[in-house]
Design an enzyme around this catalytic site. Structure first.
Site, PDB file in Angstrom:
ATOM      1  N   GLU A 148       0.827  -1.210   0.000  1.00  0.00           N
ATOM      2  CA  GLU A 148       0.000   0.000   0.000  1.00  0.00           C
ATOM      3  C   GLU A 148       0.861   1.260   0.000  1.00  0.00           C
ATOM      4  OE1 GLU A 148      -2.829  -0.544   3.217  1.00  0.00           O
ATOM      5  OE2 GLU A 148      -3.904  -2.066   2.021  1.00  0.00           O
ATOM      6  N   GLU A 184      -1.789 -10.232  -6.158  1.00  0.00           N
ATOM      7  CA  GLU A 184      -1.828 -11.057  -7.371  1.00  0.00           C
ATOM      8  C   GLU A 184      -0.926 -10.477  -8.446  1.00  0.00           C
ATOM      9  OE1 GLU A 184      -4.349  -9.849  -5.585  1.00  0.00           O
ATOM     10  OE2 GLU A 184      -6.232 -10.857  -6.049  1.00  0.00           O
ATOM     11  N   CYS A 216      -6.878  -7.035 -11.212  1.00  0.00           N
ATOM     12  CA  CYS A 216      -6.091  -8.272 -11.179  1.00  0.00           C
ATOM     13  C   CYS A 216      -6.665  -9.312 -12.131  1.00  0.00           C
ATOM     14  CB  CYS A 216      -6.010  -8.825  -9.751  1.00  0.00           C
ATOM     15  SG  CYS A 216      -4.942  -7.818  -8.698  1.00  0.00           S
TER      16      CYS A 216
HETATM   17  N1  THU Z   1      -5.987  -6.282  -2.577  1.00  0.00           N
HETATM   18  C1  THU Z   1      -5.228  -7.268  -3.140  1.00  0.00           C
HETATM   19  O1  THU Z   1      -4.048  -7.429  -2.812  1.00  0.00           O
HETATM   20  N2  THU Z   1      -5.813  -8.061  -4.072  1.00  0.00           N
HETATM   21  C2  THU Z   1      -7.103  -7.940  -4.507  1.00  0.00           C
HETATM   22  O2  THU Z   1      -7.517  -8.667  -5.399  1.00  0.00           O
HETATM   23  C3  THU Z   1      -7.997  -6.987  -3.853  1.00  0.00           C
HETATM   24  C4  THU Z   1      -7.360  -6.029  -2.944  1.00  0.00           C
HETATM   25  C5  THU Z   1      -5.377  -5.406  -1.569  1.00  0.00           C
HETATM   26  C6  THU Z   1      -5.207  -3.972  -2.018  1.00  0.00           C
HETATM   27  C7  THU Z   1      -5.231  -3.228  -0.703  1.00  0.00           C
HETATM   28  O3  THU Z   1      -3.916  -3.216  -0.181  1.00  0.00           O
HETATM   29  C8  THU Z   1      -6.092  -4.088   0.206  1.00  0.00           C
HETATM   30  O4  THU Z   1      -6.188  -5.354  -0.424  1.00  0.00           O
HETATM   31  C9  THU Z   1      -7.481  -3.538   0.435  1.00  0.00           C
HETATM   32  O5  THU Z   1      -8.107  -3.216  -0.739  1.00  0.00           O
END
Ligand code: THU
Length: 132
Positions: free
Chosen positions: A47, A58, A92
């Site tokens: 993040e 992913e 993704c």
């Molecule tokens: N996130 C993922 O890593 N993969 C996804 O398919 C959906 C969301 C993460 C992004 C962010 O850091 C957190 O989950 C909340 O949205």
């Protein structure tokens, strides 16, 4: 994929999840992709204070596989700790369509449950670029 193969992918995705940098959402995602030779690459979500710069687990795992020259990906497994399953985000899904066969498996696991789709199940009508 055999139960053993799935267990070892889960272990790697779990470790990747523990490394996720998610100070804003607290949602720590791990992903592990595997190719036809059994080679595995992992990713976690990273993040940013400028939220839109966040990258998903992913896509980070798929990028790691590309950087190693891997092309024949057969499955991706995603994991989040806790009781609730999640489904991959739309961005993704589009990247999976680009880099994995439509028939490749997408597993989602949490500590209580699991789900499986194919890439085509998740994004049945993807954008495909055609220059003509
Ligand atoms: N996130 C993922 O890593 N993969 C996804 O398919 C959906 C969301 C993460 C992004 C962010 O850091 C957190 O989950 C909340 O949205």
């Amino acid at each position: 994929m055999t139960g053993n193969e799935k267990s070892s992918l889960l272990e790697l995705a779990r470790t990747a999840s523990a490394g996720a940098y998610a100070p804003y959402s607290g949602f720590k995602v791990g992903a592990a992709v595997v190719d036809a030779q059994g080679r595995v690459h992992v990713g976690c979500n990273v993040e940013n204070a400028s939220y839109g710069l966040t990258s998903c687990a992913e896509r980070n795992a798929l990028a790691a596989a590309m950087a190693s020259g891997v092309r024949d990906l057969t499955a991706i497994l995603i994991y989040v700790p806790g009781q609730r399953l999640f489904q991959p985000c739309g961005a993704c899904r589009q990247v999976m369509v680009e880099l994995m066969p439509a028939s490749a498996s997408v597993y989602s696991l949490c500590d209580e449950d699991e789900n499986r789709w194919t890439v085509a199940d998740l994004l049945p009508q993807p954008f495909v670029f055609r220059a003509d």
